[in-house]
Each structure stands twice: as structure tokens, then as C-alpha cells.
Motif scaffolding. Structure first.
Motif, PDB file in Angstrom:
ATOM      1  N   GLU A 136       0.738  -1.172  -0.073  1.00  0.00           N
ATOM      2  CA  GLU A 136       0.115   0.050  -0.060  1.00  0.00           C
ATOM      3  C   GLU A 136       0.711   1.311  -0.126  1.00  0.00           C
ATOM      4  OE1 GLU A 136      -3.383   0.564  -0.496  1.00  0.00           O
ATOM      5  OE2 GLU A 136      -3.825  -1.606  -0.437  1.00  0.00           O
ATOM      6  N   VAL A 137       2.093   1.264   0.743  1.00  0.00           N
ATOM      7  CA  VAL A 137       2.889   2.335   0.896  1.00  0.00           C
ATOM      8  C   VAL A 137       3.521   2.534  -0.596  1.00  0.00           C
ATOM      9  CG1 VAL A 137       5.016   3.157   1.709  1.00  0.00           C
ATOM     10  CG2 VAL A 137       3.329   2.346   3.161  1.00  0.00           C
ATOM     11  N   ILE A 138       4.062   1.423  -1.046  1.00  0.00           N
ATOM     12  CA  ILE A 138       4.829   1.611  -2.417  1.00  0.00           C
ATOM     13  C   ILE A 138       3.666   2.091  -3.637  1.00  0.00           C
ATOM     14  CG2 ILE A 138       5.904   0.175  -4.697  1.00  0.00           C
ATOM     15  CD1 ILE A 138       6.877  -1.440  -2.100  1.00  0.00           C
ATOM     16  N   LEU A 139       2.359   1.417  -3.786  1.00  0.00           N
ATOM     17  CA  LEU A 139       1.725   1.799  -4.812  1.00  0.00           C
ATOM     18  C   LEU A 139       1.132   3.361  -4.518  1.00  0.00           C
ATOM     19  CD1 LEU A 139      -0.275  -1.398  -5.201  1.00  0.00           C
ATOM     20  CD2 LEU A 139       1.390  -0.650  -6.662  1.00  0.00           C
ATOM     21  N   THR A 140       0.884   3.600  -3.439  1.00  0.00           N
ATOM     22  CA  THR A 140       0.327   4.987  -3.192  1.00  0.00           C
ATOM     23  C   THR A 140       1.416   6.092  -3.603  1.00  0.00           C
ATOM     24  OG1 THR A 140      -0.989   4.113  -1.295  1.00  0.00           O
ATOM     25  CG2 THR A 140      -0.871   6.626  -1.654  1.00  0.00           C
ATOM     26  N   ALA A 141       2.600   5.756  -3.103  1.00  0.00           N
ATOM     27  CA  ALA A 141       3.725   6.769  -3.701  1.00  0.00           C
ATOM     28  C   ALA A 141       3.851   6.789  -4.966  1.00  0.00           C
ATOM     29  CB  ALA A 141       5.125   6.023  -2.925  1.00  0.00           C
ATOM     30  N   PHE A 142       3.734   5.730  -5.735  1.00  0.00           N
ATOM     31  CA  PHE A 142       3.801   5.662  -7.196  1.00  0.00           C
ATOM     32  C   PHE A 142       2.597   6.480  -7.872  1.00  0.00           C
ATOM     33  CE2 PHE A 142       7.533   2.919  -7.105  1.00  0.00           C
ATOM     34  CZ  PHE A 142       8.270   3.305  -8.246  1.00  0.00           C
ATOM     35  N   PHE A 143       1.587   6.155  -6.933  1.00  0.00           N
ATOM     36  CA  PHE A 143       0.118   6.935  -7.612  1.00  0.00           C
ATOM     37  C   PHE A 143       0.468   8.418  -7.535  1.00  0.00           C
ATOM     38  CE2 PHE A 143      -4.537   7.396  -6.811  1.00  0.00           C
ATOM     39  CZ  PHE A 143      -4.725   7.713  -8.000  1.00  0.00           C
ATOM     40  N   LEU A 144       1.122   8.871  -6.519  1.00  0.00           N
ATOM     41  CA  LEU A 144       1.382  10.455  -6.304  1.00  0.00           C
ATOM     42  C   LEU A 144       2.023  10.672  -7.451  1.00  0.00           C
ATOM     43  CD1 LEU A 144       0.069  12.612  -4.352  1.00  0.00           C
ATOM     44  CD2 LEU A 144      -0.522  10.106  -3.584  1.00  0.00           C
ATOM     45  N   ILE A 145       3.286  10.265  -7.593  1.00  0.00           N
ATOM     46  CA  ILE A 145       4.300  10.331  -8.437  1.00  0.00           C
ATOM     47  C   ILE A 145       3.558  10.531 -10.098  1.00  0.00           C
ATOM     48  CG2 ILE A 145       6.330   9.678  -9.903  1.00  0.00           C
ATOM     49  CD1 ILE A 145       7.176   8.410  -7.226  1.00  0.00           C
ATOM     50  N   VAL A 146       2.770   9.643 -10.393  1.00  0.00           N
ATOM     51  CA  VAL A 146       2.042   9.698 -11.458  1.00  0.00           C
ATOM     52  C   VAL A 146       1.125  11.080 -11.526  1.00  0.00           C
ATOM     53  CG1 VAL A 146       0.338   8.490 -13.122  1.00  0.00           C
ATOM     54  CG2 VAL A 146       2.066   7.203 -12.145  1.00  0.00           C
ATOM     55  N   ILE A 147       0.410  11.055 -10.385  1.00  0.00           N
ATOM     56  CA  ILE A 147      -0.684  12.337 -10.431  1.00  0.00           C
ATOM     57  C   ILE A 147       0.276  13.637 -10.473  1.00  0.00           C
ATOM     58  CG2 ILE A 147      -2.166  13.769  -8.948  1.00  0.00           C
ATOM     59  CD1 ILE A 147      -3.080  11.000  -7.719  1.00  0.00           C
ATOM     60  N   LEU A 148       1.153  13.775  -9.715  1.00  0.00           N
ATOM     61  CA  LEU A 148       2.091  15.047  -9.651  1.00  0.00           C
ATOM     62  C   LEU A 148       2.751  15.170 -11.280  1.00  0.00           C
ATOM     63  CD1 LEU A 148       3.445  14.873  -6.118  1.00  0.00           C
ATOM     64  CD2 LEU A 148       2.233  16.707  -7.171  1.00  0.00           C
ATOM     65  N   GLY A 149       3.467  14.073 -11.714  1.00  0.00           N
ATOM     66  CA  GLY A 149       4.016  14.274 -12.838  1.00  0.00           C
ATOM     67  C   GLY A 149       3.174  14.594 -14.216  1.00  0.00           C
ATOM     68  N   SER A 150       2.041  13.896 -14.299  1.00  0.00           N
ATOM     69  CA  SER A 150       0.998  13.975 -15.238  1.00  0.00           C
ATOM     70  C   SER A 150       0.415  15.492 -15.434  1.00  0.00           C
ATOM     71  CB  SER A 150      -0.064  13.106 -15.357  1.00  0.00           C
ATOM     72  OG  SER A 150      -0.773  12.856 -14.250  1.00  0.00           O
TER      73      SER A 150
END
Length: 228
Positions: A136-150
Motif C-alpha cells: 500500500e505504501v509503494i503503490l500510493t507513492a507511485f500513484f502520487l508520482i503519476v498524479i504530480l507528473g501528469s
């Protein structure tokens, strides 16, 4: 108020569409949509509402996302509490509607897991609390990276909801067997309230892990990818 109502609607749609697909359609005899269908449903809820109301509120629909965006410098602290309350209320309203619908089935005897999140005995695949915490930590971290990047100003406009929706689909394809996929504290709380079993006693982990992951994702993007 428009922003808060947009967050309420978006979170309602996410829970109603994503969890609803898991409750009603995932294992429907012979025609069930399975993991792939549920994962796609969650992605589509975010994609569609990001286009529908994202221009009003930013399209968070998730307390962890709001916190991660604040850490990443893209959201003001003064709006955090209002957004989180709107998201939680929207999620609970959607879960209430799902409960009302499922209880109308012939020979209704209970909602079972009700698409709730869990670990240990409540994990779909019997995964431990540590496994659930890490994923859950890893997937949410990458989710935020995608959101902020996109959503960065250097990225072509109008495509962010597609990237974010597909990211959430991928997240569910990875983690449904482990935790039934949270990455969203509001979604976890709303289902745990109605589910049969000890899901509510485990919901703390599905607040802590996504928030920690979101903070990590926000810090990574702000520290390494954000151009001043």
C-alpha cells in the motif's frame, strides 16, 4: 462549496463504481468481470470524474492524494480538512447506497466482505499485515508520482486523467489479491463500516499506509522532478 461538492461527487462515484463492480459483477455466474474488470472499473471512475469535475476541485477523491499534493506543494493546507471530510462523506454515502441495493437481493443474508480491505485472514490471498503495509505504501507513492507528473505544467494539457486512471487500474491489478486494494483511506473506511467481519478493526492500516506512501511520493516529486 463547489470544490467540496465536487470532491463529494467524485469520491461517491469512485466507491460506487469501483466497489460496486466488485460486489455485483466480479463473480457473477459465467459472466463475471473478475479482477481485470474491477481494476478497470476503479480506473474508469477516476478518469471520468477527473474530466467531469477535476477542473473545479482538482479531482483528488482520496484523502491520501490531498495530503500528498500538499506535501508536493500543489495544495494548500487550509483546504485539507474540508477536502478530507467531503471525501469521507462521499465514500460513506456511496457505501450506504451499495448496501441498500445489495440488501434487496432475494434471500439476502449478509454482505460478506463488501469489497472491504484487509490483511491476514481478511486478505483475499491471506497476505500478512507487513505485506499489506509495504504494497500500500509503494503503490500510493507511485500513484502520487503519476498524479504530480501528469499534471505538471510541462506536460500536454488534457491527458492527465487518462494517465491517472490507467495508473489506478494497474495498481488494482497488482494488489487486489493482497489487500483488495485501498490506496484510498476514505474508500477503506466506507466499506469497512458495512462489511461482515473484523474489517473495521483493520482500517487504521489503510489510513496509515496510503498516507505514508502519498507523503513519500510527494517528497520524491518535489525533491527530484519539480522545476523551480
Amino acid at each position: 462549496m463547489k470544490k467540496l461538492f465536487a470532491e463529494f461527487l467524485g469520491t461517491f462515484w469512485l466507491v460506487f463504481g469501483g466497489c460496486g463492480s466488485a460486489i455485483f459483477a466480479a463473480a457473477f455466474p459465467e459472466l463475471g468481470i473478475g479482477f481485470m474488470g474491477v481494476a478497470l472499473a476503479f480506473g474508469l471512475t477516476v478518469l471520468t470524474m477527473a474530466y467531469a469535475v477535476g477542473h473545479i476541485s482538482g479531482g483528488h477523491f482520496n484523502p491520501a492524494v490531498s495530503i500528498g499534493l500538499w506535501v508536493g506543494g500543489k495544495f494548500e493546507a487550509k483546504d485539507l480538512l474540508g477536502y478530507i471530510l467531503a471525501q469521507v462523506i462521499g465514500a460513506i454515502a456511496a457505501a450506504s447506497a451499495l448496501y441498500l441495493i445489495v440488501s434487496g437481493k432475494a434471500e439476502f443474508s449478509g454482505v460478506d466482505g463488501f469489497a472491504a480491505n484487509g490483511y491476514g485472514e481478511l486478505s483475499p490471498g491471506g497476505f500478512s499485515m507487513l505485506s499489506a503495509l509495504v504494497i500500500e505504501v509503494i503503490l500510493t507513492a507511485f500513484f502520487l508520482i503519476v498524479i504530480l507528473g501528469s499534471t505538471n505544467y510541462r506536460v500536454p494539457k488534457g491527458f492527465a486523467p487518462i494517465a491517472i486512471g490507467l495508473a489506478l487500474t494497474l495498481i488494482h491489478l497488482i494488489s487486489i489479491p493482497v489487500t483488495n486494494t485501498s490506496v484510498n483511506p476514505a474508500r477503506s473506511l466506507s466499506q469497512a463500516i458495512f462489511a461482515d467481519g473484523a474489517y473495521l478493526s483493520q482500517v487504521w492500516m489503510f489510513w496509515v499506509a496510503p498516507i505514508v506512501g502519498a507523503v513519500i511520493g510527494g517528497i520524491i516529486h518535489k525533491s527530484f522532478f519539480e522545476k523551480e
